[in-house]
Design a protein around this motif. Structure first.
Motif, PDB file in Angstrom:
ATOM      1  N   PHE A   1     -21.948   1.346 -56.370  1.00 40.31           N
ATOM      2  CA  PHE A   1     -21.463   2.554 -55.693  1.00 40.31           C
ATOM      3  C   PHE A   1     -20.205   3.085 -56.390  1.00 40.31           C
ATOM      4  O   PHE A   1     -20.106   4.277 -56.704  1.00 40.31           O
ATOM      5  N   VAL A   2     -19.269   2.172 -56.633  1.00 39.31           N
ATOM      6  CA  VAL A   2     -18.025   2.582 -57.298  1.00 39.31           C
ATOM      7  C   VAL A   2     -18.326   3.123 -58.706  1.00 39.31           C
ATOM      8  O   VAL A   2     -17.798   4.155 -59.120  1.00 39.31           O
ATOM      9  N   ALA A   3     -19.219   2.424 -59.410  1.00 33.56           N
ATOM     10  CA  ALA A   3     -19.537   2.835 -60.787  1.00 33.56           C
ATOM     11  C   ALA A   3     -20.172   4.221 -60.821  1.00 33.56           C
ATOM     12  O   ALA A   3     -19.868   5.037 -61.689  1.00 33.56           O
ATOM     13  N   LYS A   4     -21.047   4.479 -59.838  1.00 29.97           N
ATOM     14  CA  LYS A   4     -21.731   5.777 -59.799  1.00 29.97           C
ATOM     15  C   LYS A   4     -20.743   6.913 -59.580  1.00 29.97           C
ATOM     16  O   LYS A   4     -20.937   8.023 -60.055  1.00 29.97           O
ATOM     17  N   ARG A   5     -19.697   6.629 -58.825  1.00 27.78           N
ATOM     18  CA  ARG A   5     -18.748   7.691 -58.482  1.00 27.78           C
ATOM     19  C   ARG A   5     -17.481   7.660 -59.331  1.00 27.78           C
ATOM     20  O   ARG A   5     -16.460   8.214 -58.952  1.00 27.78           O
ATOM     21  N   MET A   6     -17.601   6.982 -60.480  1.00 26.75           N
ATOM     22  CA  MET A   6     -16.440   6.864 -61.362  1.00 26.75           C
ATOM     23  C   MET A   6     -15.939   8.235 -61.806  1.00 26.75           C
ATOM     24  O   MET A   6     -16.720   9.112 -62.143  1.00 26.75           O
TER      25      MET A   6
ATOM     26  N   LYS B   1      -8.695   6.077 -54.583  1.00 28.41           N
ATOM     27  CA  LYS B   1      -8.010   4.830 -54.215  1.00 28.41           C
ATOM     28  C   LYS B   1      -8.914   3.606 -54.387  1.00 28.41           C
ATOM     29  O   LYS B   1      -8.510   2.599 -54.956  1.00 28.41           O
ATOM     30  N   GLY B   2     -10.149   3.717 -53.871  1.00 27.32           N
ATOM     31  CA  GLY B   2     -11.078   2.589 -53.979  1.00 27.32           C
ATOM     32  C   GLY B   2     -11.396   2.268 -55.426  1.00 27.32           C
ATOM     33  O   GLY B   2     -11.434   1.107 -55.825  1.00 27.32           O
ATOM     34  N   GLN B   3     -11.599   3.326 -56.192  1.00 25.37           N
ATOM     35  CA  GLN B   3     -11.898   3.140 -57.598  1.00 25.37           C
ATOM     36  C   GLN B   3     -10.718   2.494 -58.315  1.00 25.37           C
ATOM     37  O   GLN B   3     -10.880   1.650 -59.183  1.00 25.37           O
ATOM     38  N   PHE B   4      -9.527   2.890 -57.906  1.00 28.92           N
ATOM     39  CA  PHE B   4      -8.310   2.376 -58.528  1.00 28.92           C
ATOM     40  C   PHE B   4      -8.242   0.854 -58.413  1.00 28.92           C
ATOM     41  O   PHE B   4      -7.911   0.152 -59.364  1.00 28.92           O
ATOM     42  N   LEU B   5      -8.601   0.365 -57.227  1.00 24.47           N
ATOM     43  CA  LEU B   5      -8.544  -1.080 -56.970  1.00 24.47           C
ATOM     44  C   LEU B   5      -9.562  -1.829 -57.833  1.00 24.47           C
ATOM     45  O   LEU B   5      -9.223  -2.787 -58.537  1.00 24.47           O
ATOM     46  N   THR B   6     -10.815  -1.375 -57.782  1.00 20.89           N
ATOM     47  CA  THR B   6     -11.853  -2.061 -58.577  1.00 20.89           C
ATOM     48  C   THR B   6     -11.571  -1.910 -60.058  1.00 20.89           C
ATOM     49  O   THR B   6     -11.762  -2.853 -60.833  1.00 20.89           O
ATOM     50  N   GLU B   7     -11.087  -0.730 -60.420  1.00 19.08           N
ATOM     51  CA  GLU B   7     -10.811  -0.521 -61.836  1.00 19.08           C
ATOM     52  C   GLU B   7      -9.644  -1.376 -62.303  1.00 19.08           C
ATOM     53  O   GLU B   7      -9.625  -1.852 -63.434  1.00 19.08           O
ATOM     54  N   GLY B   8      -8.664  -1.549 -61.414  1.00 17.77           N
ATOM     55  CA  GLY B   8      -7.548  -2.433 -61.747  1.00 17.77           C
ATOM     56  C   GLY B   8      -8.047  -3.844 -62.027  1.00 17.77           C
ATOM     57  O   GLY B   8      -7.658  -4.473 -63.006  1.00 17.77           O
ATOM     58  N   THR B   9      -8.957  -4.315 -61.148  1.00 19.66           N
ATOM     59  CA  THR B   9      -9.544  -5.640 -61.354  1.00 19.66           C
ATOM     60  C   THR B   9     -10.311  -5.685 -62.674  1.00 19.66           C
ATOM     61  O   THR B   9     -10.172  -6.621 -63.464  1.00 19.66           O
TER      62      THR B   9
END
Lengths: 261, 198, 74
Positions: A51-56, A62-70
């Motif tokens: 889901f996060v990848a599709k909406r990159m 904010k949500g993307q920021f967290l996963t992307e930080g990881t």
């Protein structure tokens, strides 16, 4: 549950049996509680990541920021730093998958209702370690050839008489201690932390419910306080162990790829 | 086969080798491998490519921004260099002008000094010439005066004897030739006794 | 585009952690090797002293290898 049952007949501290929780069946192929948690973790991680990848977007939400930080942490601070900017790319999925799987399952330890660290059961760390073991040996043998792979285990510039000793030492390191410590470190950390949490929880509960006088019942608060402190500590341990696991995976791969030590 | 319910509530005392913390239960091992495999596939196929794409785009964007910043910096540096060059040029120009002025001033000074000294020399020379001329004139005047006086005096002393023209002429000639050979000082000494004598 | 990676300031950022954990593996290997060889020698020579010698020798060997790999070359 069984734990309460155990506490009913005088306090018996939890043993390693706490970690054996078959849900369906018995024996070698019983379906256990950690298996359910493992399946659950994949069922949670995979859709969320997709889901996060599709909406990159280039400018992250904010949500993307967290996963992307990881992701960037695993990609750059671990993968690129260890393996090197030229060769780390093929290993990103491996490292990222490991990190997510270990982290989420470790955090299950302190999530209410789940409350069990999957990787405290040695089968799971061993499964991941087998993958790591296969990857770094295959990668090294592909790069240097089978003979070359063993030959380069001994670093250059050491006295001749010591070479066979070092060769045996390296052999044990590459084939025994590296995989064994990798799996055991993860398992033991989660195992010990959970055992402590269970001790504080059950001890507090026992003191509160079965305490012979008021003093003991009030003292149960101390046990619960330790439980809370340990819970936060376990979050830290969960992150740290996930980090150490991917860090060492990347290190072993880098070691196998390196031209010379 | 024991049913699910009894399995779930089985007492913890139930003996099983799988309670061992370091003996991997095959089921858990296999589930672990499969779970990892599935997640790896999802991550490798669907997640990492998208993340990498975004990462590259962002890197490009950042680099684009950096390029722009670099360009701006280069421009600023160029402007600074130009300004410095102009400044240096202006300084050199000023120095040159100053130097020119100094040498020009020196030349003017030297010229004026030369002119002044030439003027001084010229004036001195003119003065010298004038003085000489005046003295010459004075000498000549004096000589004729002396001659006339001497003649007068002599004629008074000698009386008629000098009326004779020829003789008078001779006396004057001799006197004058004596004067000629003598210094002006001697002229004076010669003349003085003559005036005293009258 | 993909080949251009922004360079990190700390290239060696996380490496010391890994080297530290890996050194632990080497120490364990040395322990295993030393005790193993010591045990064989003890059985052969009939003295338990060889176990201690093997243990110390194995640890020394580990430390030597760790030194050669991660100290000498950096």
């Amino acid at each position: 549950m069984r734990l309460r049952l155990a506490a009913g007949e005088g306090f018996s501290p939890p043993t390693t049996e706490f970690f054996w929780q078959p849900l369906v069946g018995d024996g070698a192929f019983a379906f256990t509680r950690p298996m359910l948690l493992m399946v659950l973790s994949v069922a949670v991680i995979a859709p969320v990541m997709v889901f996060v990848a599709k909406r990159m977007q280039v400018v992250p939400s904010k949500g993307q920021f967290l996963t992307e930080g990881t992701y960037n942490f695993v990609r750059n601070s671990v993968g690129k730093d260890m393996i090197g900017a030229k060769e780390f790319r093929p290993f990103i999925p491996l490292l990222f998958t490991q990190f997510l799987l270990i982290l989420v399952n470790n955090l299950f330890e302190i999530i209410p209702l789940l409350q069990f660290p999957t990787f405290s059961r040695i089968g799971f760390p061993v499964a991941l370690t087998l993958v790591v073991f296969a990857v770094y040996h295959v990668v090294g043998m592909r790069r240097h050839g089978v003979g070359g792979y063993f030959k380069r285990m001994v670093p250059p510039g050491v006295p001749g008489w010591i070479v066979p000793l070092i060769f045996f030492l390296e052999l044990i390191t590459y084939f025994v201690t590296r995989p064994v410590t990798l799996a055991l470190r993860l398992m033991a950390n989660m195992f010990a932390g959970t055992l402590l949490l269970v001790v504080f929880a059950l001890g507090g509960e026992y003191m509160l419910l079965e305490g012979s006088n008021l003093f003991v019942r009030v003292a149960s608060l101390g046990s619960f306080a330790l439980f809370v402190i340990m819970t936060f500590f376990e979050i830290l341990v969960g992150f740290l162990q996930a980090y150490v696991f991917v860090l060492l995976t990347a290190f072993y791969i880098a070691d196998s790829l390196a031209e010379e030590h | 086969m024991p049913n699910a319910l009894t399995a779930a509530v089985r007492a913890p005392e139930a003996e099983s080798v799988w309670t061992s913390p370091i003996l991997p239960q095959p089921g858990e091992l296999i589930v672990g491998l499969i779970a990892f495999g599935i997640l790896y596939w999802v991550i490798a196929k669907l997640v990492v490519p998208r993340f990498e794409e975004t990462y590259a785009q962002r890197t490009a964007a950042i680099e684009g921004g950096m390029e722009q910043a670099e360009k701006a910096q280069a421009e600023a540096e160029a402007a600074l260099r130009e300004y410095q060059a102009q400044l240096a040029e202006a300084r050199a120009e000023a120095g040159r002008i100053r130097e020119e002025a100094r040498s020009e001033g020196a030349a003017i000074l030297a010229e004026m000094r030369e002119k002044a000294s030439a003027d001084a020399a010229r004036i001195t020379e003119a003065a010298h010439k004038q003085i000489t001329a005046e003295r010459q004139q004075a000498v000549i005047q004096l000589r004729s005066e002396v001659g006339r006086l001497a003649t007068d005096l002599a004629s008074r002393i000698v009386g008629e004897s000098l009326q004779d023209d020829a003789r008078q002429q001779r006396v004057i000639e001799r006197f004058l030739s004596e004067l000629e050979t003598a210094d002006p000082n001697q002229v004076r000494t010669v003349a003085t006794p003559a005036t005293e004598g009258s | 585009m993909g080949d251009r990676e922004p360079q990190d300031d700390d290239q060696q950022g996380t490496r010391p952690h890994a080297v530290g954990w890996n050194a632990l593996s080497y120490m364990l290997s040395g322990l295993l090797l030393g005790v193993g060889v010591g045990w064989l020698l003890s059985r052969w020579l009939g003295t338990d002293l060889m176990m201690l010698v093997g243990l110390l020798g194995g640890m020394s060997l580990s430390m030597y290898v760790i030194w050669v790999r991660y100290v000498r070359e950096h």
